[in-house]
Write a protein that holds these residues in place. Sequence first.
Motif, PDB file in Angstrom:
ATOM      1  N   ASP A   1     -18.474-102.114 -29.025  1.00  0.00           N
ATOM      2  CA  ASP A   1     -19.803-102.342 -28.449  1.00  0.00           C
ATOM      3  C   ASP A   1     -20.502-103.506 -29.147  1.00  0.00           C
ATOM      4  OD1 ASP A   1     -19.540-100.440 -26.484  1.00  0.00           O
ATOM      5  OD2 ASP A   1     -20.684 -98.888 -27.545  1.00  0.00           O
ATOM      6  N   GLY A   2     -19.715-104.548 -29.426  1.00  0.00           N
ATOM      7  CA  GLY A   2     -20.253-105.778 -29.993  1.00  0.00           C
ATOM      8  C   GLY A   2     -20.426-105.794 -31.494  1.00  0.00           C
ATOM      9  N   GLN A   3     -20.117-104.697 -32.170  1.00  0.00           N
ATOM     10  CA  GLN A   3     -20.290-104.641 -33.620  1.00  0.00           C
ATOM     11  C   GLN A   3     -18.933-104.555 -34.314  1.00  0.00           C
ATOM     12  OE1 GLN A   3     -23.339-105.048 -35.093  1.00  0.00           O
ATOM     13  NE2 GLN A   3     -23.858-105.449 -32.959  1.00  0.00           N
ATOM     14  N   PRO A   4     -18.765-105.302 -35.409  1.00  0.00           N
ATOM     15  CA  PRO A   4     -17.489-105.242 -36.124  1.00  0.00           C
ATOM     16  C   PRO A   4     -17.284-103.897 -36.811  1.00  0.00           C
ATOM     17  CG  PRO A   4     -19.025-106.737 -37.231  1.00  0.00           C
ATOM     18  CD  PRO A   4     -19.702-106.243 -36.014  1.00  0.00           C
ATOM     19  N   VAL A   5     -16.075-103.370 -36.677  1.00  0.00           N
ATOM     20  CA  VAL A   5     -15.696-102.138 -37.363  1.00  0.00           C
ATOM     21  C   VAL A   5     -14.264-102.287 -37.879  1.00  0.00           C
ATOM     22  CG1 VAL A   5     -17.176-100.671 -35.922  1.00  0.00           C
ATOM     23  CG2 VAL A   5     -14.787-100.952 -35.328  1.00  0.00           C
ATOM     24  N   ASN A   6     -13.973-101.553 -38.935  1.00  0.00           N
ATOM     25  CA  ASN A   6     -12.590-101.456 -39.406  1.00  0.00           C
ATOM     26  C   ASN A   6     -11.913-100.395 -38.546  1.00  0.00           C
ATOM     27  OD1 ASN A   6     -12.895-103.329 -41.471  1.00  0.00           O
ATOM     28  ND2 ASN A   6     -13.530-101.793 -42.935  1.00  0.00           N
ATOM     29  N   ALA A   7     -10.982-100.826 -37.726  1.00  0.00           N
ATOM     30  CA  ALA A   7     -10.329 -99.905 -36.793  1.00  0.00           C
ATOM     31  C   ALA A   7      -9.525 -98.832 -37.515  1.00  0.00           C
ATOM     32  CB  ALA A   7      -9.434-100.685 -35.824  1.00  0.00           C
ATOM     33  N   CYS A   8      -9.162 -99.073 -38.769  1.00  0.00           N
ATOM     34  CA  CYS A   8      -8.422 -98.059 -39.520  1.00  0.00           C
ATOM     35  C   CYS A   8      -9.324 -96.894 -39.924  1.00  0.00           C
ATOM     36  CB  CYS A   8      -7.749 -98.661 -40.753  1.00  0.00           C
ATOM     37  SG  CYS A   8      -8.872 -99.156 -42.084  1.00  0.00           S
ATOM     38  N   LEU A   9     -10.638 -97.119 -39.948  1.00  0.00           N
ATOM     39  CA  LEU A   9     -11.572 -96.072 -40.361  1.00  0.00           C
ATOM     40  C   LEU A   9     -12.228 -95.352 -39.193  1.00  0.00           C
ATOM     41  CD1 LEU A   9     -13.405 -97.820 -43.332  1.00  0.00           C
ATOM     42  CD2 LEU A   9     -11.456 -96.254 -43.405  1.00  0.00           C
ATOM     43  N   MET A  10     -12.041 -95.861 -37.987  1.00  0.00           N
ATOM     44  CA  MET A  10     -12.655 -95.242 -36.810  1.00  0.00           C
ATOM     45  C   MET A  10     -11.597 -94.445 -36.061  1.00  0.00           C
ATOM     46  SD  MET A  10     -14.714 -97.103 -33.720  1.00  0.00           S
ATOM     47  CE  MET A  10     -16.226 -96.314 -33.241  1.00  0.00           C
ATOM     48  N   LEU A  11     -11.958 -93.257 -35.652  1.00  0.00           N
ATOM     49  CA  LEU A  11     -11.052 -92.455 -34.843  1.00  0.00           C
ATOM     50  C   LEU A  11     -11.087 -92.955 -33.405  1.00  0.00           C
ATOM     51  CD1 LEU A  11     -11.928 -88.894 -36.164  1.00  0.00           C
ATOM     52  CD2 LEU A  11     -10.001 -90.357 -36.838  1.00  0.00           C
ATOM     53  N   ALA A  12      -9.964 -92.857 -32.732  1.00  0.00           N
ATOM     54  CA  ALA A  12      -9.900 -93.277 -31.329  1.00  0.00           C
ATOM     55  C   ALA A  12     -10.891 -92.484 -30.495  1.00  0.00           C
ATOM     56  CB  ALA A  12      -8.484 -93.116 -30.792  1.00  0.00           C
ATOM     57  N   VAL A  13     -11.064 -91.196 -30.798  1.00  0.00           N
ATOM     58  CA  VAL A  13     -12.002 -90.378 -30.023  1.00  0.00           C
ATOM     59  C   VAL A  13     -13.439 -90.856 -30.204  1.00  0.00           C
ATOM     60  CG1 VAL A  13     -10.514 -88.336 -29.954  1.00  0.00           C
ATOM     61  CG2 VAL A  13     -12.168 -88.595 -31.822  1.00  0.00           C
ATOM     62  N   GLU A  14     -13.765 -91.471 -31.334  1.00  0.00           N
ATOM     63  CA  GLU A  14     -15.107 -92.010 -31.550  1.00  0.00           C
ATOM     64  C   GLU A  14     -15.362 -93.240 -30.678  1.00  0.00           C
ATOM     65  OE1 GLU A  14     -16.440 -91.370 -36.052  1.00  0.00           O
ATOM     66  OE2 GLU A  14     -14.508 -92.411 -35.883  1.00  0.00           O
ATOM     67  N   ALA A  15     -14.297 -93.905 -30.274  1.00  0.00           N
ATOM     68  CA  ALA A  15     -14.423 -95.112 -29.451  1.00  0.00           C
ATOM     69  C   ALA A  15     -14.361 -94.806 -27.965  1.00  0.00           C
ATOM     70  CB  ALA A  15     -13.323 -96.110 -29.822  1.00  0.00           C
ATOM     71  N   SER A  16     -14.224 -93.561 -27.608  1.00  0.00           N
ATOM     72  CA  SER A  16     -14.116 -93.180 -26.202  1.00  0.00           C
ATOM     73  C   SER A  16     -15.318 -93.671 -25.411  1.00  0.00           C
ATOM     74  CB  SER A  16     -14.003 -91.657 -26.084  1.00  0.00           C
ATOM     75  OG  SER A  16     -13.802 -91.303 -24.734  1.00  0.00           O
ATOM     76  N   GLY A  17     -15.040 -94.392 -24.322  1.00  0.00           N
ATOM     77  CA  GLY A  17     -16.081 -94.911 -23.453  1.00  0.00           C
ATOM     78  C   GLY A  17     -16.780 -96.151 -23.970  1.00  0.00           C
ATOM     79  N   LYS A  18     -16.397 -96.627 -25.152  1.00  0.00           N
ATOM     80  CA  LYS A  18     -17.038 -97.809 -25.730  1.00  0.00           C
ATOM     81  C   LYS A  18     -16.196 -99.054 -25.455  1.00  0.00           C
ATOM     82  CE  LYS A  18     -19.361 -95.139 -29.217  1.00  0.00           C
ATOM     83  NZ  LYS A  18     -19.580 -94.868 -30.620  1.00  0.00           N
ATOM     84  N   ARG A  19     -16.861-100.201 -25.513  1.00  0.00           N
ATOM     85  CA  ARG A  19     -16.169-101.478 -25.319  1.00  0.00           C
ATOM     86  C   ARG A  19     -15.520-101.886 -26.640  1.00  0.00           C
ATOM     87  NH1 ARG A  19     -19.534-105.244 -25.189  1.00  0.00           N
ATOM     88  NH2 ARG A  19     -21.338-103.996 -25.721  1.00  0.00           N
ATOM     89  N   VAL A  20     -14.204-102.031 -26.626  1.00  0.00           N
ATOM     90  CA  VAL A  20     -13.450-102.455 -27.801  1.00  0.00           C
ATOM     91  C   VAL A  20     -12.890-103.837 -27.519  1.00  0.00           C
ATOM     92  CG1 VAL A  20     -11.488-101.953 -29.309  1.00  0.00           C
ATOM     93  CG2 VAL A  20     -12.828-100.063 -28.339  1.00  0.00           C
ATOM     94  N   GLU A  21     -13.168-104.776 -28.412  1.00  0.00           N
ATOM     95  CA  GLU A  21     -12.619-106.115 -28.254  1.00  0.00           C
ATOM     96  C   GLU A  21     -11.711-106.414 -29.434  1.00  0.00           C
ATOM     97  OE1 GLU A  21     -13.869-110.731 -27.408  1.00  0.00           O
ATOM     98  OE2 GLU A  21     -15.411-109.181 -27.378  1.00  0.00           O
ATOM     99  N   THR A  22     -10.482-106.795 -29.104  1.00  0.00           N
ATOM    100  CA  THR A  22      -9.491-107.153 -30.114  1.00  0.00           C
ATOM    101  C   THR A  22      -9.266-108.658 -30.075  1.00  0.00           C
ATOM    102  OG1 THR A  22      -7.568-106.994 -28.659  1.00  0.00           O
ATOM    103  CG2 THR A  22      -8.337-104.935 -29.694  1.00  0.00           C
TER     104      THR A  22
END
Length: 165
Positions: free
Chosen positions: A54-75
């Motif tokens: 959702d436009g904010q940088p995150v460490n993908a190793c620390l975020m659970l996939a379920v926490e990103a459900s429905g959110k915009r992920v840009e790689t």
Amino acid sequence: MKQIVELIINGDSHDVIVEEHRSLLDTLREEAGLTGTKKGCDVGDCGACTVLVDGQPVNACLMLAVEASGKRVETVEGLQSASGALHPLQDAFMRHGASQCGFCTPGILMMARQLLEENPDPTDEEIRFGLSGNICRCTGYTKIFDAIRSAAQEMRTTRETEVTL
């Protein structure tokens, strides 16, 4: 327990089945097949796995996939245009030789993209602060900073041209 998670990755919807403890990083790499995001330390220290959620940088190793459900992920794969043209940051990194082994590059590109979205004309100190948490073991950062400044200038010029048209 497994569950279905809807991830909107680089504008495309993906329904993936994941264990509730599965990281976003592993889900991106293994279920979505997007291996540009790198697995470095796996504890949030190196920044190689930085993505935008959702436009904010995150460490993908620390975020659970379920926490990103429905959110915009840009790689990092999402930086290129649909036509395959490189993002100005990618182009500048190539022109300035800003990556050596390249392992840190995807995370740094994503962090730099967010930095330039928020601040189109950053100082060296602002770039340094903006990249904190992204470790490069090869370059010493000089060429990375040069590339980011160059991309920033190009992006500002493009915006100014679009405004006058």
